[in-house]
Design an enzyme around this catalytic site. Sequence first.
Site, PDB file in Angstrom:
ATOM      1  N   CYS A  38       0.810  -1.224   0.000  1.00  0.00           N
ATOM      2  CA  CYS A  38       0.000   0.000   0.000  1.00  0.00           C
ATOM      3  C   CYS A  38       0.842   1.273   0.000  1.00  0.00           C
ATOM      4  O   CYS A  38       0.321   2.365  -0.221  1.00  0.00           O
ATOM      5  CB  CYS A  38      -0.938   0.012   1.204  1.00  0.00           C
ATOM      6  SG  CYS A  38      -2.063  -1.373   1.207  1.00  0.00           S
ATOM      7  N   HIS A  89      -3.460   7.252   3.233  1.00  0.00           N
ATOM      8  CA  HIS A  89      -3.896   5.945   2.729  1.00  0.00           C
ATOM      9  C   HIS A  89      -5.266   5.640   3.327  1.00  0.00           C
ATOM     10  O   HIS A  89      -5.507   5.884   4.514  1.00  0.00           O
ATOM     11  CB  HIS A  89      -2.874   4.878   3.133  1.00  0.00           C
ATOM     12  CG  HIS A  89      -3.295   3.488   2.785  1.00  0.00           C
ATOM     13  ND1 HIS A  89      -3.835   3.162   1.559  1.00  0.00           N
ATOM     14  CD2 HIS A  89      -3.258   2.323   3.497  1.00  0.00           C
ATOM     15  CE1 HIS A  89      -4.116   1.863   1.533  1.00  0.00           C
ATOM     16  NE2 HIS A  89      -3.780   1.340   2.700  1.00  0.00           N
ATOM     17  N   ASN A  92     -10.421   0.098   0.729  1.00  0.00           N
ATOM     18  CA  ASN A  92      -8.952   0.121   0.658  1.00  0.00           C
ATOM     19  C   ASN A  92      -8.519  -0.409  -0.707  1.00  0.00           C
ATOM     20  O   ASN A  92      -8.692  -1.593  -0.992  1.00  0.00           O
ATOM     21  CB  ASN A  92      -8.390  -0.753   1.795  1.00  0.00           C
ATOM     22  CG  ASN A  92      -6.873  -0.773   1.823  1.00  0.00           C
ATOM     23  OD1 ASN A  92      -6.213  -0.348   0.876  1.00  0.00           O
ATOM     24  ND2 ASN A  92      -6.318  -1.289   2.907  1.00  0.00           N
TER      25      ASN A  92
HETATM   26  O1  UT7 Z   1      -3.794  -1.305   3.726  1.00  0.00           O
HETATM   27  C1  UT7 Z   1      -3.115  -2.182   4.556  1.00  0.00           C
HETATM   28  C2  UT7 Z   1      -3.326  -1.922   5.936  1.00  0.00           C
HETATM   29  N1  UT7 Z   1      -4.519  -2.551   6.479  1.00  0.00           N
HETATM   30  C3  UT7 Z   1      -5.058  -1.991   7.533  1.00  0.00           C
HETATM   31  O2  UT7 Z   1      -4.629  -0.935   7.932  1.00  0.00           O
HETATM   32  C4  UT7 Z   1      -6.164  -2.699   8.290  1.00  0.00           C
HETATM   33  C5  UT7 Z   1      -6.018  -2.423   9.760  1.00  0.00           C
HETATM   34  N2  UT7 Z   1      -6.981  -3.097  10.613  1.00  0.00           N
HETATM   35  C6  UT7 Z   1      -8.290  -2.750  10.650  1.00  0.00           C
HETATM   36  O3  UT7 Z   1      -8.714  -1.869   9.906  1.00  0.00           O
HETATM   37  C7  UT7 Z   1      -9.177  -3.410  11.677  1.00  0.00           C
HETATM   38  O4  UT7 Z   1      -8.389  -4.160  12.571  1.00  0.00           O
HETATM   39  C8  UT7 Z   1     -10.270  -4.323  11.040  1.00  0.00           C
HETATM   40  C9  UT7 Z   1     -11.303  -3.460  10.345  1.00  0.00           C
HETATM   41  C10 UT7 Z   1      -9.645  -5.299  10.083  1.00  0.00           C
HETATM   42  C11 UT7 Z   1     -10.989  -5.108  12.149  1.00  0.00           C
HETATM   43  O5  UT7 Z   1     -11.548  -4.205  13.085  1.00  0.00           O
HETATM   44  P1  UT7 Z   1     -11.321  -4.463  14.647  1.00  0.00           P
HETATM   45  O6  UT7 Z   1     -12.050  -3.389  15.343  1.00  0.00           O
HETATM   46  O7  UT7 Z   1      -9.837  -4.549  14.873  1.00  0.00           O
HETATM   47  O8  UT7 Z   1     -12.060  -5.813  14.865  1.00  0.00           O
HETATM   48  P2  UT7 Z   1     -11.484  -7.173  15.484  1.00  0.00           P
HETATM   49  O9  UT7 Z   1     -10.595  -7.851  14.504  1.00  0.00           O
HETATM   50  O10 UT7 Z   1     -10.961  -6.918  16.849  1.00  0.00           O
HETATM   51  O11 UT7 Z   1     -12.809  -8.019  15.629  1.00  0.00           O
HETATM   52  C12 UT7 Z   1     -13.838  -7.620  16.566  1.00  0.00           C
HETATM   53  C13 UT7 Z   1     -15.015  -8.563  16.403  1.00  0.00           C
HETATM   54  C14 UT7 Z   1     -14.611 -10.032  16.407  1.00  0.00           C
HETATM   55  O12 UT7 Z   1     -15.654 -10.742  17.044  1.00  0.00           O
HETATM   56  P3  UT7 Z   1     -15.502 -11.205  18.588  1.00  0.00           P
HETATM   57  O13 UT7 Z   1     -14.271 -12.062  18.637  1.00  0.00           O
HETATM   58  O14 UT7 Z   1     -15.353  -9.924  19.364  1.00  0.00           O
HETATM   59  O15 UT7 Z   1     -16.781 -11.920  18.846  1.00  0.00           O
HETATM   60  C15 UT7 Z   1     -14.607 -10.410  14.954  1.00  0.00           C
HETATM   61  O16 UT7 Z   1     -14.855 -11.772  14.732  1.00  0.00           O
HETATM   62  O17 UT7 Z   1     -15.634  -8.316  15.122  1.00  0.00           O
HETATM   63  C16 UT7 Z   1     -15.736  -9.570  14.417  1.00  0.00           C
HETATM   64  N3  UT7 Z   1     -15.654  -9.283  12.997  1.00  0.00           N
HETATM   65  C17 UT7 Z   1     -16.725  -9.002  12.244  1.00  0.00           C
HETATM   66  N4  UT7 Z   1     -18.034  -8.925  12.546  1.00  0.00           N
HETATM   67  C18 UT7 Z   1     -18.871  -8.601  11.548  1.00  0.00           C
HETATM   68  C19 UT7 Z   1     -14.529  -9.225  12.226  1.00  0.00           C
HETATM   69  N5  UT7 Z   1     -14.871  -8.916  10.965  1.00  0.00           N
HETATM   70  C20 UT7 Z   1     -16.228  -8.763  10.954  1.00  0.00           C
HETATM   71  C21 UT7 Z   1     -17.161  -8.439   9.959  1.00  0.00           C
HETATM   72  N6  UT7 Z   1     -18.460  -8.360  10.294  1.00  0.00           N
HETATM   73  N7  UT7 Z   1     -16.794  -8.176   8.681  1.00  0.00           N
END
Ligand code: UT7
Length: 334
Positions: free
Chosen positions: A121, A261, A291
């Site tokens: 990226c 980004h 993204n």
């Molecule tokens: O360009 C390259 C760089 N990439 C990035 O910068 C991405 C950086 N990371 C992020 O943007 C975030 O970490 C994400 C958007 C990928 C995830 O958000 P988060 O707030 O960190 O969520 P998490 O991974 O901590 O997940 C929280 C909960 C989990 O459920 P439990 O374990 O709390 O029950 C996940 O299973 O959200 C759940 N979850 C979803 N729920 C509904 C994860 N993805 C989804 C989804 N829909 N799509």
Amino acid sequence: MAQNGVGFGMRAGILGTGSALPKKVLTNQDLEKIVDTSDEWIVTRTGIRERRIAEAAEATSDYALLAGQRALASAGIQAEDLDMIMVSTVTPDMLFPSTASLVQDRLGATHAAAFDLEAACTGFMYGDFLASALVNSGQCRYVLVISADLLSRITDYEDRSTCVLFGDGAGAAVVGLVPEDKGFLSFHLGSDGAGGKFLYMPGGGSRMPASEESVKSRQHFLKMEGQETFKYAVRAMGVSVERVLSDAHLDMADVDLLVPHQANIRIIEAIRNRLHLDPAKVMYTIEKYGNTSASSIPIALDEAVKQGKVHPGQVALMVGFGAGMTWGAIAVRL
Ligand code: UT7
């Protein structure tokens, strides 16, 4: 041989920008039908409402070409005048020949050398850095820097934690000499390979060539540790912004537009808050494109120019982050 204008009232800068996006829209509601997710989760956790997806018959070079043609038109430069074409991508049409070579042929850029660069990226930051060095040294007069990715091709639509994030697109800039009161003011680039394990695609390279097993076990899709990547992004982009500002002897008040980004609205807002910036001074495209990897910054820059959010003579601060880990920022007076 191109003339080196440095020291003669000229230096490297951006002469024109262009971008290209697929027509097909994939909304959060569409994704609700594919994986266990909701519009509400996606919007609050990422800021994304929809993204663009290329048709099955298309490839990265199709969008790279269009973005490149538009950047040339906006710069008023002919393809035959280009000395170099760089395409930053993690989704080349094929491993070789390079996507840049395919674009060079279709552009009719008969005098240009061409190669791909890979900094995920952060590719547009790395590409501009190289282009600036080539132009300032007199090695090249005009360099076309393209960032293009069809991330939909390596996105696992069975993995809800990643498939809601990514979209397809391309952005480009023509770099050449500009009067020295404009142009690139400073760069900062970084890399930390120890963070590579947080965002990667295991299959398809020399470590794990394609096999029946690698396909069955979904190794040809990107894998990401979201929270680790998130923390890394906020930290690294903050450092990069501070470095380019101090190297260019600027403070945030001198910056007219931040072009970050577009990975997650919460990452953008963390950077904005750290810099105490008004939202009007930040370019956002995440809501409609998600993204788009390295192309997110040049797409946002191109839209900012076209929408009049940044004018000739004003300072744009671009900052990016991606797999590698890699990161970087650029201060440029347009
Ligand atoms: O360009 C390259 C760089 N990439 C990035 O910068 C991405 C950086 N990371 C992020 O943007 C975030 O970490 C994400 C958007 C990928 C995830 O958000 P988060 O707030 O960190 O969520 P998490 O991974 O901590 O997940 C929280 C909960 C989990 O459920 P439990 O374990 O709390 O029950 C996940 O299973 O959200 C759940 N979850 C979803 N729920 C509904 C994860 N993805 C989804 C989804 N829909 N799509």
